[in-house]
Design an enzyme around this catalytic site. Structure first.
Site: not given
Ligand code: GAR
Length: 209
Positions: A13-15, A92, A109, A111, A152, A181
């Site tokens: 969940g950092s994003n 996911l 989204n 990616h 994607d 990101e």
């Molecule tokens: C992030 O790097 C995001 O870009 C990726 O999962 C990670 C989630 O990190 N998403 C994908 O690969 C989607 N196809 P987070 O939970 O710390 O935000």
């Protein structure tokens, strides 16, 4: 008019946190992250939600008869909270068309690659970076795009590039990409929030059907 944002997560969940902080410190004005939905219990994103004072909910897809019913439940929880923009942040599961129809053009989204490269079913997290290193790319990055019915895929709204350095591992590359990101996702969310406010249609639906 405050624009409601909903976030879908599956992991750390950092994003989500990057978006929520941008809202809370006023970089994304007149907006509110109203609900975080995770498809898994016990993930870091839920702890972050608690720390940030954002309401959260776990919805396990296994408890629904099919993906359509699951996505209708997600849509109805977001609607109840007045969400007009949905952000996938490390979510996911494939987004089912019923949810896309509820929020046309308003599901984003992120990616961790320069789409259309290193994408598709099964390509998430470290697998993406392993693929970049495996193909001896000299640069990578991340992409924010509008979600459509393919993995994607959908219009690209912003990309950021980073170099791939000698000796990079999936972990070192992931960390470099993740920093970007966290920078670009809030920028794109801010732009879309502004656009929704200008259009004055917070429902997400076009009104034609
Ligand atoms: C992030 O790097 C995001 O870009 C990726 O999962 C990670 C989630 O990190 N998403 C994908 O690969 C989607 N196809 P987070 O939970 O710390 O935000």
């Amino acid at each position: 008019m405050t624009i409601g944002i909903g976030v879908l997560v599956s992991g750390s969940g950092s994003n989500f946190e990057a978006i929520a902080r941008a809202v809370q410190d006023g970089r994304i004005p007149e907006a509110e992250v109203r609900l975080v939905i995770s498809n898994r219990p016990g993930v870091g994103a839920l702890d972050r939600a608690k720390d940030l004072g954002v309401e959260s909910l776990v919805l396990d897809p296994a408890l629904f008869p099919d993906r359509k019913a699951y996505s209708m439940k997600i849509a109805s929880e977001f609607r109840k909270k007045g969400v007009s923009l949905v952000c996938l942040a490390g979510f996911l599961l494939k987004v089912e068309s019923g949810l896309i129809q509820q929020y046309p053009g308003r599901i984003l989204n992120i990616h961790p690659s320069l789409l259309p490269k290193h994408a598709g079913r099964g390509m998430f997290g470290h697998r993406v970076h392993e693929s970049v290193l495996g193909e001896r790319e000299t640069e990578s990055g991340c992409t924010v795009h509008v979600v459509d019915e393919e993995y994607d895929h959908g219009p690209v709204l912003m990309q950021a590039r980073v170099p791939v350095l000698p000796g990079d591992t999936p972990e070192t590359l992931a960390a470099r990409v993740l920093k970007e990101e966290h920078r670009i996702y809030p920028l794109v969310v801010g732009r879309l929030v502004e656009q929704i406010r200008k259009e004055g249609n917070t429902s997400g639906r076009s009104g034609r059907g």
